[in-house]
Motif scaffolding. Structure first.
Motif, PDB file in Angstrom:
ATOM      1  N   UNK A  42      11.849 -11.252   1.449  1.00  0.00           N
ATOM      2  CA  UNK A  42      11.058 -11.507   2.724  1.00  0.00           C
ATOM      3  C   UNK A  42       9.490 -11.570   2.238  1.00  0.00           C
ATOM      4  N   UNK A  43       9.313 -10.267   1.701  1.00  0.00           N
ATOM      5  CA  UNK A  43       7.868  -9.989   1.005  1.00  0.00           C
ATOM      6  C   UNK A  43       7.252 -11.215   0.103  1.00  0.00           C
ATOM      7  N   UNK A  44       8.093 -11.529  -0.837  1.00  0.00           N
ATOM      8  CA  UNK A  44       7.701 -12.667  -1.700  1.00  0.00           C
ATOM      9  C   UNK A  44       7.592 -13.989  -1.052  1.00  0.00           C
ATOM     10  N   UNK A  45       8.433 -14.484   0.078  1.00  0.00           N
ATOM     11  CA  UNK A  45       8.546 -15.618   0.652  1.00  0.00           C
ATOM     12  C   UNK A  45       7.400 -15.849   1.477  1.00  0.00           C
ATOM     13  N   UNK A  46       6.768 -14.636   2.139  1.00  0.00           N
ATOM     14  CA  UNK A  46       5.744 -14.806   2.989  1.00  0.00           C
ATOM     15  C   UNK A  46       4.487 -14.322   2.423  1.00  0.00           C
ATOM     16  N   UNK A  47       4.252 -13.789   1.268  1.00  0.00           N
ATOM     17  CA  UNK A  47       3.116 -13.261   0.615  1.00  0.00           C
ATOM     18  C   UNK A  47       1.993 -14.187   0.352  1.00  0.00           C
ATOM     19  N   UNK A  48       0.690 -13.888   0.859  1.00  0.00           N
ATOM     20  CA  UNK A  48      -0.312 -14.660   0.609  1.00  0.00           C
ATOM     21  C   UNK A  48      -1.664 -13.718   0.032  1.00  0.00           C
ATOM     22  N   UNK A  49      -2.558 -14.514  -0.698  1.00  0.00           N
ATOM     23  CA  UNK A  49      -3.332 -13.770  -1.274  1.00  0.00           C
ATOM     24  C   UNK A  49      -4.502 -13.008  -0.202  1.00  0.00           C
ATOM     25  N   UNK A  50      -4.599 -13.574   0.899  1.00  0.00           N
ATOM     26  CA  UNK A  50      -5.449 -13.152   1.888  1.00  0.00           C
ATOM     27  C   UNK A  50      -5.003 -11.834   2.547  1.00  0.00           C
ATOM     28  N   UNK A  51      -3.584 -11.740   2.887  1.00  0.00           N
ATOM     29  CA  UNK A  51      -2.878 -10.742   3.438  1.00  0.00           C
ATOM     30  C   UNK A  51      -2.120  -9.944   2.524  1.00  0.00           C
ATOM     31  N   UNK A  52      -2.377 -10.004   1.182  1.00  0.00           N
ATOM     32  CA  UNK A  52      -1.281  -9.202   0.378  1.00  0.00           C
ATOM     33  C   UNK A  52      -1.372  -7.681   0.432  1.00  0.00           C
ATOM     34  N   UNK A 109      19.533  -6.319 -28.458  1.00  0.00           N
ATOM     35  CA  UNK A 109      18.109  -6.152 -28.355  1.00  0.00           C
ATOM     36  C   UNK A 109      17.550  -7.242 -27.750  1.00  0.00           C
ATOM     37  N   UNK A 110      17.573  -8.455 -27.860  1.00  0.00           N
ATOM     38  CA  UNK A 110      17.112  -9.456 -27.436  1.00  0.00           C
ATOM     39  C   UNK A 110      17.056  -9.841 -25.801  1.00  0.00           C
ATOM     40  N   UNK A 111      18.248  -9.828 -25.500  1.00  0.00           N
ATOM     41  CA  UNK A 111      18.555 -10.347 -23.925  1.00  0.00           C
ATOM     42  C   UNK A 111      18.104  -9.098 -22.957  1.00  0.00           C
ATOM     43  N   UNK A 112      18.492  -7.888 -23.012  1.00  0.00           N
ATOM     44  CA  UNK A 112      18.217  -6.925 -22.207  1.00  0.00           C
ATOM     45  C   UNK A 112      16.833  -6.826 -21.311  1.00  0.00           C
ATOM     46  N   UNK A 113      15.761  -7.154 -22.352  1.00  0.00           N
ATOM     47  CA  UNK A 113      14.367  -7.163 -22.152  1.00  0.00           C
ATOM     48  C   UNK A 113      13.852  -8.429 -21.348  1.00  0.00           C
ATOM     49  N   UNK A 114      14.934  -9.403 -21.368  1.00  0.00           N
ATOM     50  CA  UNK A 114      14.425 -10.724 -20.748  1.00  0.00           C
ATOM     51  C   UNK A 114      14.112 -10.701 -19.179  1.00  0.00           C
ATOM     52  N   UNK A 115      13.336 -11.712 -18.724  1.00  0.00           N
ATOM     53  CA  UNK A 115      12.995 -11.915 -17.547  1.00  0.00           C
ATOM     54  C   UNK A 115      14.263 -12.395 -16.854  1.00  0.00           C
ATOM     55  N   UNK A 116      14.395 -12.213 -15.600  1.00  0.00           N
ATOM     56  CA  UNK A 116      15.263 -12.614 -14.719  1.00  0.00           C
ATOM     57  C   UNK A 116      14.663 -13.085 -13.332  1.00  0.00           C
ATOM     58  N   UNK A 117      14.681 -14.206 -12.762  1.00  0.00           N
ATOM     59  CA  UNK A 117      14.069 -14.675 -11.671  1.00  0.00           C
ATOM     60  C   UNK A 117      14.961 -14.645 -10.215  1.00  0.00           C
ATOM     61  N   UNK A 118      14.306 -13.759  -9.360  1.00  0.00           N
ATOM     62  CA  UNK A 118      15.130 -13.608  -8.116  1.00  0.00           C
ATOM     63  C   UNK A 118      14.416 -14.126  -7.009  1.00  0.00           C
ATOM     64  N   UNK A 119      13.245 -14.370  -7.148  1.00  0.00           N
ATOM     65  CA  UNK A 119      12.138 -14.572  -5.903  1.00  0.00           C
ATOM     66  C   UNK A 119      11.315 -15.820  -5.943  1.00  0.00           C
ATOM     67  N   UNK A 120      10.986 -16.571  -4.975  1.00  0.00           N
ATOM     68  CA  UNK A 120      10.326 -17.541  -4.923  1.00  0.00           C
ATOM     69  C   UNK A 120       9.032 -17.285  -3.944  1.00  0.00           C
ATOM     70  N   UNK A 121       7.724 -17.511  -4.331  1.00  0.00           N
ATOM     71  CA  UNK A 121       6.576 -17.030  -3.525  1.00  0.00           C
ATOM     72  C   UNK A 121       6.058 -18.169  -2.716  1.00  0.00           C
TER      73      UNK A 121
END
Length: 855
Positions: free
Chosen positions: A602-612, A549-561
């Motif tokens: 690729x999307x997360x690495x190059x994402x910017x607020x102005x061009x999202x 119950x506790x772990x399946x809903x946990x967050x897992x990190x894959x991306x760096x922005x």
């Protein structure tokens, strides 16, 4: 005794000229410390002249004590003293009198004179003189047995330098070999008291060695070797003093025990947050976080905690668990932190506090997130039974007191026996703390202060506040060890240390658009002092955690922005996506999933607020052909691959899914929160309720989109559960929806009071405080409205603490609730109508849950 006095006179005549020169240096040192000469004015870089002058005074005293009459040194076999009937005890008594009367006594009198001229109390003067005796004795008395141990003064200096070099090597070796050990982190930097105690211990060994040399005639090499071999023993003495003497002496154990007895620590089950895909020494692990609520503590008490140890059991059997905080992090007592809990308690109610950017702050009384432990994923995948964590913490306790609340004027003074502060200069509209440049940063308020402290660990916190504007600005803290914008210092070796500090904060006198804000004549300076109470250790044990119950809903990190890139980010992303080729139908499911994840990385690495928006459309266009053929791959992505309704994956899934995918998506609403948002968007809410209601109610924690889905079910049991969850996950829209149910209003009124008590008007916490403010204002709280109005008024788009991102939509909603017409535009324009408004100008209308301005 007559022989000793006679030899003392001879020794004095030998150094009388040099001793008079030394007395002149001592007087010059006193004049500089008192600021009769070279007063503190501007910035002093590095070790200032005052420090080198005092080092010269002590070094000269040691040299003169070691030199003496060379022909009378007992270590010299050709010494003239061998032909005289002078007992050795008379010689050594004469040497001790020389050091004590001619050097230690003047240094002691200098300390007493400095403290007396500084206006210190008799008790402080006596304490300072006593400490001066201990320090100067540990520094100078080495010269007494040194005459019997070393033939020449350079041999004596070499004998002193060898153990010092050995101590440095020991410290380096121990730090490298045991840098992750708790005891070494507890030691930190050796205190002056530890050095003095070890110096006296080394002096005793020096004297014993001198006696052995007089009897057995030890060769020079052997004597130097013995001195070098003393280094590990002296280092052990330093560590023993820090761990066994200094820490217990510095603690108020009775006060800490009283606070521990009164304190209650709650870690709500709803706030336990597991995080998957973290690593521990290269192995996948699940780290658990929790929100700790510290109850029944006085608001002026600060507790800083650090996880020291964690154990875990599953089905009653121990399993691997670790502490994964930064191994190089110092203990809490060595990290002076901006603690707004006590400050907010002293300021007028509802005052919005704006910390300086340099401050590290924690909110007193608010839930603080702590790591509770890390368990390897080989454990979390096992069905062996519930997991129980036991986390062991070390806490450092501090108590804050108000030193003074001063008018902002030159000459204003606050002080007690431990610290003092005097305002010496006011510099409105001035930028910079080293060089003043009027007009370069309009609205900045800078003040220059003289600060006195009796000890290095006396911490001060200075806060500017405007009672009429309900605004306050932190100017930072100040200690001698970790000073905030100190220009210069004096007398840091004495019992009354001086420093000159220039404290500055932007946006005090004017708003960001240049309009007047705070009246300088009405500003006040709040000065608070922190006292170290001691340390304690305690343990917390989790309830049994069902990992299914506790772990399946946990967050897992894959991306760096936000990776840095050259050129146009949209073109860069287009080129990177064009280089990626979708796998064919024969590819394995793992290869198909990796392709989608590569596109998203690729999307997360190059994402910017102005061009999202443009970047978003590129990713959707890239993945659409693949998604039309392999929609199942998108639906099976890890939870963190889809951020929610704003994700390209969500857009494609929402457009391509149909009723044939309903049961599959509904079954994953606990595993991936974005699936709950997809269920709501597709209108499958009732199907989700019929299939998942028991499982949803059994889970101790519900994520954001799942809570929204549950709200649409309008089930009485679910509504009661959501009322309880509002205490931990406040949301104004959920509150208003539930408040429309009359039977829930008494419970919601209780929750609203709890949330209002947790309000902390601290800039930078707009996102956390916004739902609490919205709920309290809707409930008719004038205090919450008085808090929100000035907070929005100082909002601007360049806020480095990013409050504008949360407060901008809040300001739009609040304007509608209080009947305020807003101009069109951005953050700066919307904040204008809120300036000068107060809750007293409005009447609350309970039937409509709105406010209207008084006629």
């Amino acid at each position: 005794m007559n022989l000793a006095i006679h030899h003392l006179k001879k020794e004095a005549r030998c150094i009388q000229g040099r001793w008079c020169f030394w007395l002149g240096l001592l007087g010059l040192d006193l004049a500089v410390q008192m600021e009769w000469l070279m007063p503190m004015q501007g910035y002093e870089n590095g070790r200032a002249l005052y420090w080198w002058l005092h080092v010269t005074v002590l070094g000269t005293a040691l040299m003169l004590s070691l030199v003496g009459c060379g022909e009378d040194r007992p270590s010299n076999e050709a010494a003239f003293i061998a032909t005289r009937p002078l007992p050795r005890r008379s010689y050594f008594l004469a040497r001790a009198l020389l050091v004590g009367v001619f050097f230690m006594l003047p240094l002691m009198l200098q300390e007493g004179a400095y403290l007396a001229l500084s206006g210190r109390s008799l008790q402080a003067i006596c304490t300072g003189i006593g400490w001066s005796v201990a320090v100067t004795g540990a520094w100078l008395l080495w010269a007494v047995p040194g005459a019997a141990l070393w033939k020449a003064w350079w041999q004596a200096l070499l004998g002193l330098l060898l153990p010092l070099v050995g101590l440095w090597l020991c410290d380096w070796a121990v730090t490298e070999a045991w840098k992750h050990q708790e005891w070494l982190r507890d030691v930190g930097t050796f205190s002056q008291a530890a050095w003095v105690a070890v110096a006296w211990f080394g002096l005793g060994i020096w004297a014993v060695l001198a006696g052995l040399h007089q009897r057995a005639g030890l060769p020079l090499g052997r004597r130097l070797g013995i001195m070098a071999a003393l280094a590990p023993l002296l280092y052990a003495g330093l560590v023993s003093w820090e761990l066994g003497v200094r820490q217990p002496m510095a603690q108020d154990r009775a006060r800490v025990a009283e606070l521990e007895l009164a304190m209650e620590i709650q870690v709500p089950r709803e706030k336990l947050r597991p995080l998957l895909k973290a690593t521990y020494q290269g192995r996948l692990a699940t780290v658990f976080y929790g929100q700790m609520r510290l109850l029944h503590l006085p608001p002026q008490v600060e507790m800083q905690s650090r996880l020291k140890k964690v154990t875990a059991t599953m089905g009653g059997l121990p399993v691997p668990a670790h502490v994964t905080q930064d191994d190089d992090a110092p203990p809490p007592r060595q990290m002076p932190q901006f603690y707004p809990g006590a400050i907010l308690q002293v300021l007028p109610a509802g005052t919005v506090l704006m910390p300086s950017l340099e401050s590290v702050f924690k909110t007193g009384g608010d839930p603080l997130e702590h790591e509770l432990g890390r368990v390897e994923n080989v454990v979390t995948g096992s069905p062996a039974g519930p997991l129980i964590l036991q986390s062991h913490f070390e806490s450092s306790w501090y108590e804050w007191t108000t030193l003074a609340d001063l008018p902002l004027e030159v000459g204003a003074h606050a002080g007690d026996e431990e610290a003092g502060l005097t305002i010496t200069e006011l510099l409105p509209d001035t930028a910079g703390w080293v060089l003043s440049k009027p007009g370069s940063q309009p609205g900045t308020m800078t003040l220059q202060c003289r600060i006195h402290q009796s000890r290095n660990d006396v911490g001060l916190q200075m806060v500017l506040h405007s009672p009429d504007q309900k605004l306050a600005w932190s100017l930072g803290g100040h200690t001698i060890d970790n000073s905030f914008r100190a220009l210069s210092r004096r007398a840091t070796h004495t019992g009354w240390q001086r420093s000159l500090a220039r404290l500055s904060q932007e946006g005090v006198l004017r708003y960001a658009d240049g309009q007047p804000m705070a009246d300088m004549s009405k500003l006040r300076l709040l000065v608070m002092k922190r006292r170290y109470l001691g340390r304690s250790e305690w343990a917390w044990q989790s309830p049994p955690l069902d990992l299914q119950q506790q772990v399946p809903g946990a967050r897992d990190w894959y991306f760096h922005s936000g990776s840095w890139t050259l050129g146009d980010p949209v073109k860069q992303l287009d080129l990177r996506l064009a280089a990626l080729t979708a796998p064919g139908p024969e590819a394995t499911p793992e290869a198909q999933r990796d392709y989608v994840l590569t596109v998203l990385r690729s999307y997360h690495a190059l994402r910017t607020e102005a061009d999202k928006r443009a970047q978003f459309d590129l990713v959707v266009a890239k993945l659409r052909p693949f998604a039309e053929q392999h929609l199942d791959v998108l639906l099976d992505l890890p939870a963190s691959a889809v951020e929610g309704p704003g994700s390209p994956i969500f857009r494609l899934a929402n457009q391509l899914c149909n009723d044939t995918h309903r049961d599959r998506i509904v079954s994953r609403i606990l595993e991936a929160d974005w699936m709950a948002a997809l269920v709501t968007s597709k209108g499958w809410s009732e199907a989700a309720r019929e299939k998942m209601l028991p499982a949803v109610m059994a889970v101790p924690r519900h994520e954001k989109h799942l809570r929204t889905l549950m709200l649409s079910w309008q089930d009485p049991a679910v509504q009661l559960r959501q009322v309880e969850e509002l205490r931990y996950f406040p949301d104004s829209k959920t509150f208003e929806t539930l408040y429309a149910v009359p039977a829930l209003r008494p419970r919601l009124d209780v929750v609203a009071k709890i949330l209002e008590a947790e309000l902390r008007p601290l800039r930078g916490w707009g996102g956390d405080m916004r739902p609490r403010l919205e709920i309290a204002i809707a409930q008719g709280s004038a205090a919450a409205l008085d808090m929100a109005l000035p907070w929005i008024a100082v909002m601007h788009k360049d806020d480095p603490l990013n409050d504008d991102q949360s407060l901008f939509p809040f300001a739009q909603d609040l304007a509608g609730r209080i009947g305020l017409a807003l101009p069109t535009g951005g953050t700066q324009e919307i904040s204008l109508p809120f300036r000068g408004l107060r809750a007293a100008q409005f009447d609350y209308q309970p039937a409509l849950r709105t406010w209207r301005k008084k006629p």
